[in-house]
Design an enzyme around this catalytic site. Structure first.
Site, short mmCIF file in Angstrom:
data_model
loop_
_atom_site.label_atom_id
_atom_site.label_comp_id
_atom_site.label_asym_id
_atom_site.label_seq_id
_atom_site.Cartn_x
_atom_site.Cartn_y
_atom_site.Cartn_z
N HIS A 72 16.30 12.90 -43.52
CA HIS A 72 15.97 14.01 -44.42
C HIS A 72 17.06 14.12 -45.48
CE1 HIS A 72 12.70 16.38 -42.17
NE2 HIS A 72 12.74 15.16 -41.69
N TYR A 201 13.76 26.71 -44.56
CA TYR A 201 14.47 27.88 -44.04
C TYR A 201 14.02 29.06 -44.90
CZ TYR A 201 17.74 24.88 -41.42
OH TYR A 201 18.30 23.99 -40.54
N PRO A 292 21.76 28.56 -33.99
CA PRO A 292 21.09 27.32 -34.39
C PRO A 292 20.82 27.17 -35.89
CG PRO A 292 19.54 28.80 -33.31
CD PRO A 292 20.88 29.42 -33.18
N LYS A 296 24.20 22.74 -35.97
CA LYS A 296 25.48 22.07 -35.72
C LYS A 296 25.76 21.76 -34.25
CE LYS A 296 27.26 21.66 -39.77
NZ LYS A 296 26.26 20.64 -40.12
N TYR A 384 26.12 21.33 -44.40
CA TYR A 384 24.95 20.99 -43.61
C TYR A 384 25.00 19.53 -43.16
CZ TYR A 384 20.16 21.46 -41.93
OH TYR A 384 19.04 21.53 -41.14
#
Ligand code: PHB
Length: 391
Positions: A72, A201, A292, A296, A384
């Protein structure tokens, strides 16, 4: 029985540690109270940082993740009914890979077995003693026999409900640094095609939602819920209605399908300091839990044991304990950065039950700051995709 490193827990931290130690010519025994079937079948999160995938590949356990993991190159942050793409590759030159944690565990177990590793599943009555002597001992029952394992060191990799952690005396040595959040995640697994090419998100006034994926035919979706909610409070209709509401927009359609798993996930931040005591070294969830939202958890476990394996190798090869002595400091730097990132993503994306009109508008402005500026997007992207592994 004797070994160099006795490892309590066959999760990502314990298994990767055992694998890395083997590559350095150091032997270990891994024990776990769960069965192999349990470990290989429990569905957890699945976002691997670039450095996690690289480490798997470099150490010979990356064949399947490279073949079936999905790369991704970005995520979408959604609020006010609009999506904003964070392009990881453009911003950082790195990417993440979606590959479920239990698949990582299958790869590591298969490799340890192939390499003749000593893994004991389904053990009971685990006791660890002598941590502040130079001969710690792990005793346990396995297949009806009581075993005593003498080790040079013990690695506590036994997850968030760790018992090895409790062997560090609370108060005088161990500090438990906690943060509770006033919500939980409701997670479902669905038989359906993906709703989106990348993770979404979503911030919505009803609460957060996340669109993730497992395979081309199985999707993983989450909703922010009340921490006291139970699975029965969420019949399928209610779940779909909330998902449509929270992730609505002309550019996205949620694909519905048969929901075959529902669960409520705990949500908290925790760090145990120090991560070592005498001859005990904690790694992974035994030492820290992250919410979550930042994806990580498993990556931190892998980063811990990357450091720990190098430290053990230095100690066994040269009798030099410097890296072991500084293990807590080295590991905690990354842990606290991940704690900050996970807390920040959480606070930016969730509905805080006590928040006022001011707080809500401030939160939307923060999302605007981050998504509309290249510097903001880069900050999110760098964290990220994760920091490089280093000592
Ligand atoms: C998941 O796919 O389970 C997942 C993905 C991203 C997160 C958390 C969980 O931030």
């Amino acid at each position: 029985m004797q070994t160099q490193v006795g490892i309590v827990g066959a999760g990502p931290a314990g298994l990767m540690l055992s694998h890395l130690l083997h590559l350095n010519g150091i032997d270990s025994v891994v024990i776990d109270t769960r069965t192999r079937e349990d470990i290989e079948g429990t569905i957890r999160a699945g976002v691997l940082e670039q450095s996690t995938v690289d480490l798997m590949t470099e150490t010979g356990v990356g064949e399947r993740v490279k073949r079936i993991g999905q790369v991704h190159e970005g995520i979408e942050i959604r609020y006010n009914g609009r999506g904003h793409r964070i392009d990881f590759t453009e911003l950082t030159g790195r990417a993440v890979t979606l590959y479920p944690q239990h698949e990582v565990l299958k790869d590591l177990i298969a490799r340890r077995v192939e390499d003749g590793g000593d893994l004991r599943f389904g053990v009971t009555d685990v006791r660890v003693e002598g941590l502040t002597t130079d001969k710690p001992v792990i005793s346990f029952s396995h297949e009806g026999r009581t075993e005593t394992l003498e080790c040079a060191f013990v690695a506590g990799c036994d997850g968030s409900r760790s018992t090895t952690r409790t062997l560090i005396p609370a108060g005088e040595v161990r500090q438990d640094l906690f943060r509770q959040y006033p919500f939980a995640w409701f997670g479902i697994l669905v038989e359906a095609p993906p709703s989106s090419d990348e993770l979404i998100y979503a911030n919505h006034e009803n609460g957060f939602a996340l669109i993730s994926t497992r395979t081309p035919t199985v999707q993983r979706l989450y909703l922010q819920v009340d921490p006291d909610d139970e699975v029965d409070d969420w019949p399928d209709d209610r779940i779909w209605e909330e998902l449509h509401t929270r992730v609505s927009g002309e550019d996205v359609t949620i694909e519905e399908g048969r929901i075959f798993s529902k669960s409520v996930l705990p949500f908290r931040s925790y760090v145990c300091e120090p991560m070592q005591h005498g001859r005990l070294f904690l790694a992974g969830d035994a030492a820290h839990t992250v919410p979550p939202t930042g994806a990580k958890g498993m990556n931190l476990a892998i980063a811990d044991v990357y450091v720990l394996a190098k430290a053990f190798a230095r100690c066994f090869e040269r009798g030099d304990t410097q890296l072991l002595d500084s293990y807590t400091d080295t590991a905690l730097r990354r842990v606290w950065r991940a704690q900050h990132f996970s807390w920040w993503m959480t606070s930016m994306l969730h509905r805080m039950p006590e928040s006022s009109g001011f707080d809500r508008k401030r939160q939307l402005a923060e999302l605007d700051v981050i998504t509309s500026s290249a510097a903001g997007r880069r900050l999110l992207a760098e964290n990220y995709v994760g920091l490089p592994l280093e000592l």
